[in-house]
Design a protein around this motif. Structure first.
Motif, short mmCIF file in Angstrom:
data_model
loop_
_atom_site.label_atom_id
_atom_site.label_comp_id
_atom_site.label_asym_id
_atom_site.label_seq_id
_atom_site.Cartn_x
_atom_site.Cartn_y
_atom_site.Cartn_z
N SER A 45 0.81 -1.23 0.00
CA SER A 45 0.00 0.00 0.00
C SER A 45 0.84 1.28 0.00
O SER A 45 0.45 2.28 -0.59
CB SER A 45 -0.92 0.00 1.22
OG SER A 45 -0.12 -0.18 2.39
N THR A 46 2.03 1.25 0.62
CA THR A 46 2.82 2.47 0.76
C THR A 46 3.21 3.12 -0.57
O THR A 46 3.07 4.34 -0.72
CB THR A 46 4.09 2.20 1.61
OG1 THR A 46 3.73 1.39 2.72
CG2 THR A 46 4.75 3.49 2.06
N ASP A 74 7.86 -8.40 -7.20
CA ASP A 74 7.14 -9.62 -6.86
C ASP A 74 5.70 -9.52 -7.37
O ASP A 74 5.23 -8.44 -7.71
CB ASP A 74 7.16 -9.90 -5.35
CG ASP A 74 6.28 -8.93 -4.56
OD1 ASP A 74 6.24 -7.74 -4.89
OD2 ASP A 74 5.61 -9.39 -3.61
N ARG A 76 1.62 -11.51 -6.85
CA ARG A 76 0.74 -12.50 -6.25
C ARG A 76 0.21 -13.42 -7.36
O ARG A 76 0.14 -13.00 -8.51
CB ARG A 76 -0.44 -11.80 -5.57
CG ARG A 76 -0.04 -11.01 -4.32
CD ARG A 76 0.02 -9.53 -4.57
NE ARG A 76 0.54 -8.77 -3.43
CZ ARG A 76 -0.23 -8.11 -2.57
NH1 ARG A 76 -1.53 -8.12 -2.72
NH2 ARG A 76 0.31 -7.45 -1.57
N ALA A 155 9.74 -7.87 -0.90
CA ALA A 155 9.32 -8.47 -2.18
C ALA A 155 8.42 -9.64 -1.78
O ALA A 155 7.56 -9.49 -0.92
CB ALA A 155 10.52 -8.85 -3.03
N LYS A 206 5.11 -0.27 11.93
CA LYS A 206 6.39 -0.81 11.44
C LYS A 206 7.56 -0.44 12.36
O LYS A 206 8.69 -0.86 12.08
CB LYS A 206 6.68 -0.27 10.03
CG LYS A 206 5.62 -0.58 8.98
CD LYS A 206 5.92 -1.87 8.24
CE LYS A 206 4.80 -2.32 7.33
NZ LYS A 206 4.79 -1.68 6.04
C1 6PG Z 1 3.56 -7.19 -1.85
C2 6PG Z 1 4.87 -6.54 -1.67
C3 6PG Z 1 5.43 -6.56 -0.28
C4 6PG Z 1 5.26 -5.17 0.32
C5 6PG Z 1 5.33 -5.18 1.81
C6 6PG Z 1 5.04 -3.81 2.41
O1 6PG Z 1 3.29 -7.65 -2.93
O2 6PG Z 1 2.80 -7.23 -0.89
O3 6PG Z 1 5.67 -6.34 -2.70
O4 6PG Z 1 6.72 -7.03 -0.16
O5 6PG Z 1 6.20 -4.30 -0.21
O6 6PG Z 1 4.42 -6.11 2.31
O7 6PG Z 1 3.75 -3.44 2.08
P1 6PG Z 1 3.06 -2.10 2.63
O8 6PG Z 1 3.68 -0.98 1.91
O9 6PG Z 1 1.62 -2.29 2.26
O10 6PG Z 1 3.27 -2.07 4.09
#
Ligand code: 6PG
Length: 260
Positions: A45-46, A74, A76, A155, A206
Motif C-alpha cells: 500500500s505504501t 514480486d 501474487r 518483495a 512498522k
Molecule cells: C507485496 C509486496 C510486499 C510489500 C510489503 C510492504 O506484494 O505485498 O511487494 O513485499 O512491499 O508487504 O507493504 P506495505 O507498503 O503495504 O506495508
C-alpha cells in the motif's frame, strides 16, 4: 556495500515525495549513462502514492518515460486484473496515465499454471531487455523499490521460505505456506545486484520491526529484509517519523533529506 542511508520524512506522503525525487534523479542519471532506466516496482500500500506522484504533474514531465523499463519485484498468483495484483495497482496508479508502450511494461505472469516456467521466462525477459546472458549472474537493475511486511518479508521473500536460499536464479516461484499461497519474486542475488535499492517504510505499526531489521541481531531466516545488501549499489531506507520512533535518536533526528 556502501553504508545504508536512513532518511526520515515527516509522514508517508513525505516518504513518497522523497522517493519520487530520488526516482527522478536516478532516471535522469541512468538514461544519460546507459540510455535507459530499468526499475523494479514494489506492491503493497505504501508505494501507491509514489506512483501517483510520478504520473502527476510536475513530475510526469520530468522523466523520459520512453526510456523506462518497468519490472516488478514480486507478484501474487492472481490474474493481472485482480484487485490483489501488484501489476494492476501500478497500472492504475501510474501506467495508464503515462500511456507508455506495452513493450516497456514487463509484468510477472504469476497467474500461470506453470509457475516455474513463468519465473524462468521472466528471467529471460530481464536478460533480453538489459542485453545480457540469461544464464549469467544477475544484471544490475537501476532501481529496486521495496517495502517491508509486518513479518519482516520484502518483495515476496517471506520468512522461512525456499526462495531465501536461492543463489543462482534471478526470479523464482515461492511457496508461502503461512499465507497458503504462492508468489513470484526477484531473488536476493538479483536485488543485491541493483545499482540502487530503496525501501519505503511508513506508519507506527512498522516501528519495532524496522528497529529489529536495522539494528537487531542478524536473523535473515526470520527477517528476510535483512538479506538486502547491494553488492556495490546504494541502499536507502526512506522512513517516516512514526516508523522511525524506535530507531536510535541519532537516526530518528536526521533531517528529512537524502544525503548525496
Ligand atoms: C507485496 C509486496 C510486499 C510489500 C510489503 C510492504 O506484494 O505485498 O511487494 O513485499 O512491499 O508487504 O507493504 P506495505 O507498503 O503495504 O506495508
Amino acid at each position: 556495500m556502501t553504508t545504508p542511508a536512513v532518511v526520515r520524512a515527516e509522514d508517508a506522503e513525505g516518504v513518497c515525495e522523497q522517493a519520487a525525487q530520488e526516482f527522478l534523479r536516478l532516471a535522469e542519471e541512468s538514461v544519460a549513462a546507459r540510455g535507459r532506466f530499468a526499475v523494479a516496482l514494489s506492491g503493497g500500500s505504501t508505494p501507491r502514492a509514489l506512483y501517483q506522484l510520478l504520473s502527476g504533474q510536475p513530475n510526469r514531465g520530468r522523466v523520459d518515460w520512453s526510456s523506462v523499463e518497468f519490472f516488478w519485484g514480486d507478484e501474487r498468483s492472481v490474474p493481472p486484473d485482480d484487485e490483489a495484483s501488484n501489476f494492476r495497482m501500478v497500472r492504475e496508479a501510474m501506467l495508464q496515465t503515462l500511456a507508455v508502450s506495452e513493450a516497456q511494461i514487463h509484468r510477472m505472469e504469476a497467474e500461470r499454471e506453470d509457475f516455474d516456467a513463468a519465473a524462468r521466462e521472466y528471467q529471460e525477459t530481464i536478460a533480453r531487455v538489459l542485453q545480457v546472458s540469461a544464464t549469467g549472474p544477475p544484471p544490475p537493475l537501476d532501481l529496486v523499490l521495496l517495502g517491508i511486511g509486518p513479518d519482516g518479508h520484502t518483495a515476496s521473500l517471506f520468512p522461512q521460505t525456499k526462495a531465501l536460499d536461492e543463489t543462482t536464479r534471478w526470479v523464482v516461484p515461492n511457496e508461502v505456506p503461512q499465507l497458503n499461497t504462492r508468489r513470484m519474486t526477484l531473488t536476493v542475488p538479483m536485488i543485491n545486484a541493483a545499482r540502487s535499492v530503496i525501501f519505503l517504510v511508513a506508519g507506527e505499526k512498522k516501528a519495532s520491526l524496522l528497529a529489529e531489521v536495522l539494528y537487531g541481531p542478524s536473523q535473515p531466516d526470520q527477517l528476510p529484509s535483512q538479506l538486502v545488501a547491494p553488492v556495490s549499489g546504494r541502499l536507502t531506507w526512506l522512513v517516516d517519523e512514526a516508523a522511525s520512533r524506535k530507531l536510535p535518536a541519532s537516526i530518528s533526528k536526521l533531517p528529512a533529506s537524502i544525503s548525496k
